[in-house]
Motif scaffolding. Structure first.
Motif, PDB file in Angstrom:
ATOM      1  N   UNK A  32       5.971  15.735 -11.409  1.00 26.28           N
ATOM      2  CA  UNK A  32       6.716  15.093 -10.327  1.00 26.28           C
ATOM      3  C   UNK A  32       5.798  14.121  -9.592  1.00 26.28           C
ATOM      4  N   UNK A  33       6.372  12.996  -9.181  1.00 23.27           N
ATOM      5  CA  UNK A  33       5.654  11.990  -8.398  1.00 23.27           C
ATOM      6  C   UNK A  33       6.538  11.627  -7.210  1.00 23.27           C
ATOM      7  N   UNK A  34       5.937  11.579  -6.048  1.00 19.33           N
ATOM      8  CA  UNK A  34       6.651  11.163  -4.841  1.00 19.33           C
ATOM      9  C   UNK A  34       5.770  10.144  -4.126  1.00 19.33           C
ATOM     10  N   UNK A  35       6.373   9.019  -3.736  1.00 21.60           N
ATOM     11  CA  UNK A  35       5.574   7.975  -3.079  1.00 21.60           C
ATOM     12  C   UNK A  35       6.075   7.697  -1.672  1.00 21.60           C
ATOM     13  N   UNK A  36       5.156   7.312  -0.830  1.00 25.52           N
ATOM     14  CA  UNK A  36       5.457   6.836   0.521  1.00 25.52           C
ATOM     15  C   UNK A  36       4.822   5.463   0.646  1.00 25.52           C
ATOM     16  N   UNK A  37       5.638   4.464   0.946  1.00 22.41           N
ATOM     17  CA  UNK A  37       5.140   3.100   1.103  1.00 22.41           C
ATOM     18  C   UNK A  37       4.695   2.917   2.544  1.00 22.41           C
ATOM     19  N   UNK A  66       0.873  -1.171   0.000  1.00 19.21           N
ATOM     20  CA  UNK A  66       0.000   0.000   0.000  1.00 19.21           C
ATOM     21  C   UNK A  66       0.916   1.228   0.000  1.00 19.21           C
ATOM     22  N   UNK A  67       0.554   2.238  -0.781  1.00 22.11           N
ATOM     23  CA  UNK A  67       1.371   3.443  -0.836  1.00 22.11           C
ATOM     24  C   UNK A  67       0.479   4.662  -1.030  1.00 22.11           C
ATOM     25  N   UNK A  68       1.018   5.793  -0.622  1.00 22.27           N
ATOM     26  CA  UNK A  68       0.412   7.079  -0.916  1.00 22.27           C
ATOM     27  C   UNK A  68       1.331   7.757  -1.923  1.00 22.27           C
ATOM     28  N   UNK A  69       0.757   8.232  -2.996  1.00 23.89           N
ATOM     29  CA  UNK A  69       1.533   8.818  -4.080  1.00 23.89           C
ATOM     30  C   UNK A  69       1.093  10.265  -4.258  1.00 23.89           C
TER      31      UNK A  69
END
Length: 151
Positions: free
Chosen positions: A133-138, A65-68
């Motif tokens: 730009x894309x930044x993800x947090x797992x 699961x991630x927030x992007x």
């Protein structure tokens, strides 16, 4: 306006949407018909917008699961509409929000594995012409599950 019984009813159906009118009435101290009418009124007035089952991601083989966060290159309405169309078509994106601040969108995603998340980011999101730009947090652990709304 909601009264105390309506608030309790909303709390009960958020915990268990499968409650029968009889069971709901017992929990609220009402007859089954009174509980059923109240639920129908709350549905008609838009307080209850639907019912859904919670499904185990693990059982479906969804392990990441991630927030992007997505930052747009352009804020043109057509670009935003095109991006929203892309998001709507991707089943791994389970919810999306428009934000204030540095990121324009926040996406909640579920993927089978890290390569699946990598493909979503590098083959779907980043190539979109309006994305800069894309930044993800797992997510490492969800220690508080999605909770009912306060009533």
């Amino acid at each position: 306006m909601l009264d105390e019984i309506d608030s309790r009813l909303l709390a009960e159906v958020q915990k268990d949407a499968t409650l029968t009118s009889d069971a709901l009435g017992t929990r609220l101290g009402l007859s089954a018909s009174q509980a059923g009418r109240r639920r129908q009124r709350l549905e008609a007035e838009g307080y209850i917008t639907g019912y859904a089952a919670r499904v185990s991601p693990d059982r479906l083989g969804l392990n990441v699961q991630a927030f992007v966060q997505v930052q747009m290159a352009s804020h043109d309405p057509k670009a935003a509409q095109a991006f929203a169309g892309l998001v709507a078509l991707r089943p791994e994106i389970i919810s999306a929000w428009t934000l204030t601040g540095e990121a324009d969108y926040l996406l909640r995603v579920w993927c089978a594995d890290l390569p699946g998340l990598n493909r979503l980011i590098h083959q779907v999101l980043l190539p979109h012409p309006s994305v800069s730009r894309v930044q993800s947090q797992i997510v490492m652990d969800q220690f508080k599950p999605d909770a009912p709304l306060p009533t």
